[in-house]
Design an enzyme around this catalytic site. Structure first.
Site, short mmCIF file in Angstrom:
data_model
loop_
_atom_site.label_atom_id
_atom_site.label_comp_id
_atom_site.label_asym_id
_atom_site.label_seq_id
_atom_site.Cartn_x
_atom_site.Cartn_y
_atom_site.Cartn_z
N GLY A 118 17.89 19.55 -58.00
CA GLY A 118 17.04 20.67 -58.37
C GLY A 118 17.10 21.72 -57.29
O GLY A 118 17.30 22.91 -57.55
N ALA A 119 16.94 21.27 -56.05
CA ALA A 119 16.92 22.19 -54.92
C ALA A 119 17.09 21.41 -53.63
O ALA A 119 17.05 20.19 -53.63
CB ALA A 119 15.59 22.94 -54.89
N MET A 120 17.30 22.14 -52.52
CA MET A 120 17.46 21.47 -51.22
C MET A 120 16.81 22.33 -50.14
O MET A 120 17.03 23.53 -50.07
CB MET A 120 18.95 21.27 -50.94
CG MET A 120 19.26 20.75 -49.54
SD MET A 120 18.57 19.07 -49.26
CE MET A 120 18.31 19.13 -47.48
N GLU A 121 16.04 21.65 -49.28
CA GLU A 121 15.14 22.34 -48.36
C GLU A 121 15.77 22.82 -47.05
O GLU A 121 15.04 23.00 -46.07
CB GLU A 121 13.98 21.42 -48.03
CG GLU A 121 14.32 20.18 -47.16
CD GLU A 121 14.56 18.90 -47.96
OE1 GLU A 121 14.91 18.98 -49.15
OE2 GLU A 121 14.40 17.82 -47.38
N ASN A 122 17.09 23.03 -46.96
CA ASN A 122 17.70 23.52 -45.71
C ASN A 122 16.75 24.50 -45.02
O ASN A 122 16.26 25.43 -45.65
CB ASN A 122 19.00 24.26 -46.01
CG ASN A 122 19.87 23.54 -47.01
OD1 ASN A 122 20.23 22.40 -46.79
ND2 ASN A 122 20.15 24.19 -48.13
N HIS A 153 7.58 22.72 -53.60
CA HIS A 153 8.07 21.44 -53.03
C HIS A 153 8.97 21.70 -51.82
O HIS A 153 8.76 21.14 -50.75
CB HIS A 153 8.83 20.67 -54.12
CG HIS A 153 9.45 19.39 -53.65
ND1 HIS A 153 8.96 18.17 -54.02
CD2 HIS A 153 10.51 19.14 -52.85
CE1 HIS A 153 9.70 17.21 -53.45
NE2 HIS A 153 10.66 17.79 -52.75
N GLU A 154 9.94 22.58 -51.99
CA GLU A 154 10.90 22.83 -50.90
C GLU A 154 10.23 23.49 -49.71
O GLU A 154 10.58 23.23 -48.56
CB GLU A 154 12.07 23.67 -51.40
CG GLU A 154 12.85 23.07 -52.58
CD GLU A 154 13.30 21.63 -52.35
OE1 GLU A 154 13.60 21.28 -51.19
OE2 GLU A 154 13.35 20.86 -53.33
N HIS A 177 8.53 21.04 -47.43
CA HIS A 177 9.46 20.38 -46.51
C HIS A 177 9.70 21.18 -45.23
O HIS A 177 10.13 20.62 -44.24
CB HIS A 177 10.83 20.21 -47.19
CG HIS A 177 10.94 19.02 -48.08
ND1 HIS A 177 10.57 17.76 -47.70
CD2 HIS A 177 11.43 18.89 -49.34
CE1 HIS A 177 10.82 16.91 -48.69
NE2 HIS A 177 11.33 17.57 -49.70
N GLU A 218 9.66 12.78 -49.17
CA GLU A 218 9.66 13.24 -50.56
C GLU A 218 8.29 13.15 -51.22
O GLU A 218 7.87 14.04 -51.95
CB GLU A 218 10.71 12.47 -51.37
CG GLU A 218 12.13 12.83 -50.99
CD GLU A 218 12.38 14.32 -50.94
OE1 GLU A 218 11.65 15.10 -51.59
OE2 GLU A 218 13.29 14.74 -50.21
#
Ligand SMILES: [Zn+2]
Length: 782
Positions: free
Chosen positions: A237-241, A272-273, A276, A295
């Site tokens: 869905g997405a990534m929190e870089n 959500h991201e 993080h 998570e």
């Protein structure tokens, strides 16, 4: 070993998809050799403090005889941009081109540069990237300078704070951007050309969410900017870089014309991201064993922030739907694992990103917050973040922090929920003035070891609320007067099921959450064979006229699943329920109402031809329809017109550039009644019309079409290697097979089992086994 800093210089050949790299890592090592992670990289030269040294390269390591030293390790290397995968550094294609983008969690930074790819080896990163003129480059930090060099330019980025390798990001391409610079941090949305106008919604959400977190955590966002990047092909869905968050387009792009569902999804993923950025990036877990904490917490916080920002949305209901529900299901199979899992190899890490890590963990956090209270919980979080900023922690540190503030030993109560797999079912028997509680581990197939849990029971007896910590298998509570009404697990905040040996529960005043708990528990009891279908129907039909988001959507899920299992047997009851509810919600203009209506409309269109016949006529006005009814209308059109609708749907699907709308056409074409037409839709995967990222969605959606089971199974059988290659290293395929197998396997149990038994697919074993177990439960219902 201590790693301090990476200075990285990369020279890209964009059209060829390759790069030359030079890096200098500053570190201290008191061992004889230094071992770096590196996968599919060609290593040209290694120097230690300026002196060239020998090295050995294996499939995934570089071993350098450094002697114990402190100073600079320099490496020259070459890398390739992956064409067919969605991890490491890869090409993400769109209509008129591609971008180069990265996805590293958990163990793929090593596909990009030689590094110490371990979350606890945090370092600062200084990045220089040389690309053709005209290309834009995005990384975690802001650009410091752009210098010309021949027909290329060099982007220099500001140095990052100390962070883990898996959070590094690099994107190269023809990006369009909008930004909000009204205050710190600057928020920037980036998309491929032609899509930026749908980025403003997410940008506005991000501002509100950051404001909320800065207040909640009492720590400002740490970087000068945050990018929200829409990546045209994205496995997750997405990534929190850190500072450069990536999303699949459908999880970031929305505007006023989008459906409520779409806007809610975007808001939830953005929230959500962003959670993080504190919990995960600023404070990182020591090792992937504690992945659940990272998570679960982000999941839990996302809904919390949305509850504050959008009180008109039923965030708690949505939380339960997205998180608690699937966790309760997966945790009742023999394939489950304790929240806190031991992981050793890469496949195990990938498969950990599951409903237990996200959903059960988040549900347990909800249970804890309910137990210690909102303020105490928050104080514990703030202390934890402050204590471990720019560093690493483990699960126990978090519980200790909450325990310290609350003054009670939370670690002790939580231990059972974190270290034991599964969860209990509590049987409730009433006789006169006493209640007997009996616990056993709940299992769908009865194929797990029985366990006893410490359960913080909440109950209401004759209208009075009380709590009881149950630790034995069987306990009796005596009351002063005869029991006339009771409910156990009030508002279903506890992660356990309740089996009533009495109807006295229906004398109690039931909240929406209580009713949902009963409905969901009895569905599980039906699947587990603990009650008959007649008993199930007797219980749920009490709630057919309830107009409530949570109850209606839960019942809709159950009845739609029954329809998918066997339309001949369950179509009647499913249609009846959906028709009743359609009338209830038709004129409801609230956001929750439109979301619910949209769902019911689509499902009724699938199941009920008489209904679809009328609805399909509205396709003439499709473009001017409200987006919440579009899916239902498109589906009805496909169901009624079959071949006659194909050209129209297909052309629209191909022409449309936004995923929200594309997925509606695609979904409709997965519900044709004629199997060969569904097969036709599936062939769009191979022709590249369906994005790689949407393959699992496509198959999982088609699995709900009872007429397409054989077609879907055949497609998977024929193309399993193609999808495995596309999803290599993501762990996603196994998880989706867990949903697909139980539906398409009905009537073909033996063939399915044989096929998957022969398939050597280590990256999906858990999901496949889960799917086969659920299939057993579903088959009994057929
Ligand atoms: Zn996450």
């Amino acid at each position: 070993m201590k790693v301090d800093r990476y200075e990285i210089f990369l020279d890209f050949d964009f059209s060829n998809g390759s790069y030359k790299g030079y890096e200098k890592i500053t570190l201290e090592n008191d061992e004889d050799t230094t071992t770096l992670d590196a996968v599919r990289l060609k290593i040209l030269k290694v120097k230690v403090n300026g002196r060239e040294v020998d090295f050995t390269q294996t499939e995934d390591k570089i071993i350098v005889k450094t002697g114990n030293f402190s100073g600079g390790l320099e490496i020259e290397f070459e890398g390739k941009v992956a064409e067919r995968r969605l991890i490491g550094i890869y090409k993400a294609s769109y209509k008129d081109g591609y971008i180069i983008t990265t996805q590293f969690e958990a163990t793929h930074a090593r596909d990009f540069i030689p590094c110490f790819d371990h979350p606890a080896l945090k370092a600062r990163f200084k990045l220089f990237v040389k690309v053709d003129k005209g290309l834009k480059v995005i990384s975690n930090m802001p650009i410091v300078s752009v210098k010309d060099e021949g027909d290329k330019v060099i982007y220099e980025f500001d140095e990052t704070p100390k962070m883990s390798t898996y959070l590094l990001y690099l994107g190269i391409g023809n990006f369009e951007e909008i930004s909000d610079q009204t205050k710190k941090p600057t928020i920037i949305v980036a998309t491929v050309p032609g899509k930026i106008q749908k980025g403003k919604f997410a940008m506005d959400i991000a501002r509100k969410v950051i404001d909320f977190y800065e207040k909640y955590f009492e720590i400002p966002y740490q970087l000068p900017k945050v990018h929200l990047i829409a990546v045209p092909e994205f496995a997750y869905g997405a990534m929190e870089n850190w500072g450069a968050i990536t999303f699949r387009e459908s999880a970031l792009l929305a505007d006023d014309s989008s459906s409520v569902y779409q806007r809610f999804r975007v808001a939830e993923v953005v929230a959500h991201e962003l959670a993080h950025q504190w919990f995960g990036n600023l404070v990182t877990l020591k090792w992937w064993d504690d992945l659940w904490l990272n998570e679960s917490f982000a999941t839990f916080m996302a809904y919390k922030s949305l509850k504050d920002i959008f009180p008109q949305w039923d965030s708690e209901g949505a939380f339960i739907f997205a998180e608690t529900l699937s966790a309760l299901e997966k945790d009742s199979l023999s394939t489950t694992h304790p929240i806190e899992a031991r992981v050793r190899d890469v496949f195990e890490i990938e498969q950990l990103f599951d409903d237990i890590s996200y959903g059960k963990g988040a549900s347990v956090l909800r249970m804890v917050e309910g137990f210690v209270g909102f303020d105490v919980f928050r104080r514990g979080v703030v202390n934890y973040l402050n204590r471990f900023s720019f560093s690493n922690a483990q699960g126990s540190d978090f519980w200790n922090s909450i325990s310290e503030v609350s003054g009670s030993n939370i670690s002790d109560i939580m231990e059972d929920w974190i270290t034991k797999p599964g969860y209990p079912m509590v049987k409730v028997r009433v006789s006169g003035r006493s209640i007997t509680l009996e616990q056993e581990r709940f299992s769908l197939l009865g194929n797990v070891e029985n366990l006893t849990y410490k359960i913080p029971i909440t109950l209401e007896v004759n209208g009075k609320f009380l709590t009881h910590l149950m630790s034995k298998e069987r306990e009796i509570i005596e009351f002063e007067s005869e029991i006339k009404s009771l409910k156990v697990n009030v508002n279903k905040t506890g992660f356990y099921r309740v089996f009533y040996d009495t109807d006295l529960v229906f004398n109690a005043k039931l909240s929406e959450l209580d009713k949902w708990g009963i409905i969901n528990d009895y569905w599980a009891f039906l699947l587990a064979g603990k009650i008959s279908y007649t008993e199930y129907e007797r219980i749920i039909s009490r709630f057919f006229n309830d107009k409530s988001f949570l109850i209606v959507n839960e019942l809709s899920n159950q009845l739609f699943t029954l329809y998918a299992i066997n339309p001949d047997k369950y179509q009647g009851i499913s249609k009846e329920f959906h028709r009743i509810q359609l009338r209830e919600w038709r004129n409801d203009k609230s956001e929750v109402g439109r979301l619910t209506y949209s769902n019911i409309l689509h499902r009724l269109a699938v199941m009920d031809e008489d209904f679809s016949l009328g609805l399909s006529e509205m396709f003439k006005f499709y473009d001017s329809l409200d987006s919440d009814v579009k899916q239902g209308v498109a589906t009805a059109y496909a169901v009624i017109y079959e071949e006659g609708s194909l050209d129209d749907l297909l052309q629209r699907f191909r022409k449309e550039s936004f995923d929200e709308e594309r997925l509606r056409y695609l979904t409709a074409m997965l519900f044709f009644r004629k199997p060969y037409l569904v097969g036709n839709t599936l062939s769009l995967i191979l022709s590249g019309d369906v994005k790689k990222q949407d393959i699992p969605y496509t198959l999982a959606t088609a699995a709900y079409n009872p007429y397409a089971k054989a077609v879907v199974f055949n497609w998977i059988k024929t193309h399993i290697n193609f999808i495995r290659e596309a999803y290599k290293g993501t762990g996603i395929l196994g998880r989706r097979l867990a949903e697909i197998i139980p539906l398409i396997g009905i009537g073909m149990e033996r063939e399915i089992e044989e096929f998957f038994a022969k398939l050597d697919m280590p990256e999906g074993v858990i999901g496949i086994k889960s799917g086969l177990e659920l299939l057993k439960a579903y088959s009994k219902l057929k």
